[in-house]
Scaffold this active site. Structure first.
Site, PDB file in Angstrom:
ATOM      1  N   ASN A  49      11.490  22.435  29.953  1.00 47.75           N
ATOM      2  CA  ASN A  49      10.857  22.020  28.703  1.00 47.75           C
ATOM      3  C   ASN A  49      11.429  22.757  27.497  1.00 47.75           C
ATOM      4  OD1 ASN A  49       9.270  20.245  30.090  1.00 47.75           O
ATOM      5  ND2 ASN A  49       7.379  21.428  29.923  1.00 47.75           N
ATOM      6  N   ASP A 102      18.670  16.302  26.510  1.00 45.37           N
ATOM      7  CA  ASP A 102      17.692  15.402  27.116  1.00 45.37           C
ATOM      8  C   ASP A 102      18.129  14.995  28.522  1.00 45.37           C
ATOM      9  OD1 ASP A 102      15.329  13.722  27.018  1.00 45.37           O
ATOM     10  OD2 ASP A 102      16.696  12.028  26.844  1.00 45.37           O
ATOM     11  N   ASP A 105      17.701  18.332  31.046  1.00 44.60           N
ATOM     12  CA  ASP A 105      16.418  18.985  31.307  1.00 44.60           C
ATOM     13  C   ASP A 105      15.877  18.607  32.679  1.00 44.60           C
ATOM     14  OD1 ASP A 105      15.761  16.385  30.705  1.00 44.60           O
ATOM     15  OD2 ASP A 105      14.429  16.851  29.036  1.00 44.60           O
ATOM     16  N   ARG A 110      15.107  20.046  38.528  1.00 41.03           N
ATOM     17  CA  ARG A 110      15.374  19.926  39.964  1.00 41.03           C
ATOM     18  C   ARG A 110      16.145  21.141  40.483  1.00 41.03           C
ATOM     19  NH1 ARG A 110      15.774  14.737  37.915  1.00 41.03           N
ATOM     20  NH2 ARG A 110      17.999  14.919  37.459  1.00 41.03           N
ATOM     21  N   ASP A 123       8.981  15.281  28.099  1.00 39.19           N
ATOM     22  CA  ASP A 123      10.290  14.692  27.795  1.00 39.19           C
ATOM     23  C   ASP A 123      10.137  13.365  27.073  1.00 39.19           C
ATOM     24  OD1 ASP A 123      12.504  12.620  28.847  1.00 39.19           O
ATOM     25  OD2 ASP A 123      13.432  14.600  28.738  1.00 39.19           O
ATOM     26  N   HIS A 124       9.265  12.501  27.582  1.00 34.82           N
ATOM     27  CA  HIS A 124       9.044  11.201  26.943  1.00 34.82           C
ATOM     28  C   HIS A 124       8.411  11.357  25.567  1.00 34.82           C
ATOM     29  CE1 HIS A 124      10.625   9.133  30.217  1.00 34.82           C
ATOM     30  NE2 HIS A 124       9.634   8.313  30.545  1.00 34.82           N
ATOM     31  N   ASP A 127      11.163  12.183  23.263  1.00 41.82           N
ATOM     32  CA  ASP A 127      11.980  10.981  23.066  1.00 41.82           C
ATOM     33  C   ASP A 127      11.313  10.015  22.086  1.00 41.82           C
ATOM     34  OD1 ASP A 127      13.940  11.857  24.789  1.00 41.82           O
ATOM     35  OD2 ASP A 127      13.158  10.780  26.521  1.00 41.82           O
TER      36      ASP A 127
END
Length: 318
Positions: A49, A102, A105, A110, A123-124, A127
């Site tokens: 993040n 973006d 991240d 992972r 994240d969204h 965006d």
């Protein structure tokens, strides 16, 4: 936690698993190898993040340069001196690195075992903010400023993001086509900012047919066609391309949702009802914008559109 998310819904968060299909050739053969290398430069103690927020910070800096040099959001045609050319280069760089941040991240999540639904939500969220910010910046670079073209760009940008989220909600998978906004769309904006930095915003007012020399071809073989199609500017053609693109995306998105609902043996039309919030809020904002203000003195022109309130209005809307 139940005060924000109902306890019975928390179980769905635990079950969430990210799924995506990316058919972009540019992403597969050019950008993704770069992103895979780029993420290895980050220490594993950096939270995903944090990378997302840093990327958004680059775009916020770009937006701050617009506020500094052109807070009224005027174009050179309206008498504004406009931002210096180096600003447009900074917008290109900022957006390119935003895309890279973006993209990595999730790889960082992972890589560090920190992947989860809340990171995806953050994240969204970033965006969605960037969608509006880039709409504002790109319309300034295209020299349209306070105009209905900018309004249409805002509608198309938000519609594309809403459509993608709607599709993912009903299919469980984020679909990115051969040509998509997060990859090719962003690279197009980076190129556009770079061209603006070199030639200035007035470049986009040049006539499309003249720049491409199609006017000579049409005049020679189909002279009557020039009368019907006119001679739109380069910026006009780009906005028309965006409008056609969102219609194409609607068809593809509904096709994916239709197939998913059929596979689940669920009603295929009920997902369309979730477009109502977008349609209602968009209609509300357009009606608000089209209304004349008491100080306009021009009953047939939208007051907000022609005033210093236009830029705050776009930010509030997005």
């Amino acid at each position: 936690m139940g005060a924000f998310i109902a306890d019975e819904k928390l179980e769905n968060l635990r079950k969430y698993k990210y799924s995506a299909v990316d058919k972009s050739i540019l992403s597969k053969y050019v950008l993704n190898p770069f992103w895979t290398w780029f993420v290895t430069l980050w220490p594993t103690w950096v939270a995903p993040n944090t990378i997302t927020a840093l990327g958004l910070g680059l775009v916020v800096f770009n937006l701050s340069t617009l506020f500094y040099y052109d807070p009224q959001y005027l174009t050179e045609k309206d008498g504004a001196t406009g931002p210096p050319k180096w600003v447009y280069f900074s917008w290109a760089l900022g957006l390119f690195w935003y895309q890279a941040f973006d993209a990595i991240d999730g790889k960082q999540a992972r890589r560090t075992g920190m992947a989860g639904p809340l990171g995806q939500m953050f994240d969204h969220g970033c965006d969605s903010l960037n969608t509006t910010f880039e709409c504002i910046l790109s319309c300034r670079a295209l020299n349209v400023g306070r105009s209905w073209w900018t309004v249409s760009a805002e509608v198309v940008a938000i519609a594309n993001f809403y459509l993608s989220t709607w599709e993912e909600f009903h299919t469980g998978t984020l679909y990115l086509g051969v040509f998509n906004g997060p990859v090719e769309g962003i690279i197009m904006l980076v190129v556009m900012y770079t061209i603006t930095g070199i030639y200035g915003t007035s470049f986009w007012d040049k006539k499309f047919l003249a720049v491409t020399h199609l006017d000579r071809v049409i005049a020679r073989h189909y002279p009557e066609l020039l009368y019907h199609i006119g001679n739109p500017g380069l910026n006009d053609v780009l906005f028309i391309f965006g409008g056609v693109g969102v219609l194409f995306n609607i068809v593809l998105a509904y096709r994916n949702v239709y197939r998913a609902r059929k596979a689940q043996r669920k009603y295929v039309l009920s997902p369309l009802g979730r477009f109502l919030p977008f349609l209602i809020t968009t209609g509300f904002h357009l009606a608000w914008l089209a209304g004349s203000g008491p100080l306009s003195g021009k009953p047939h022109q939208a007051y907000i559109l022609r005033s210093d309130l236009f830029l705050p209005f776009l930010l509030f809307w997005g």
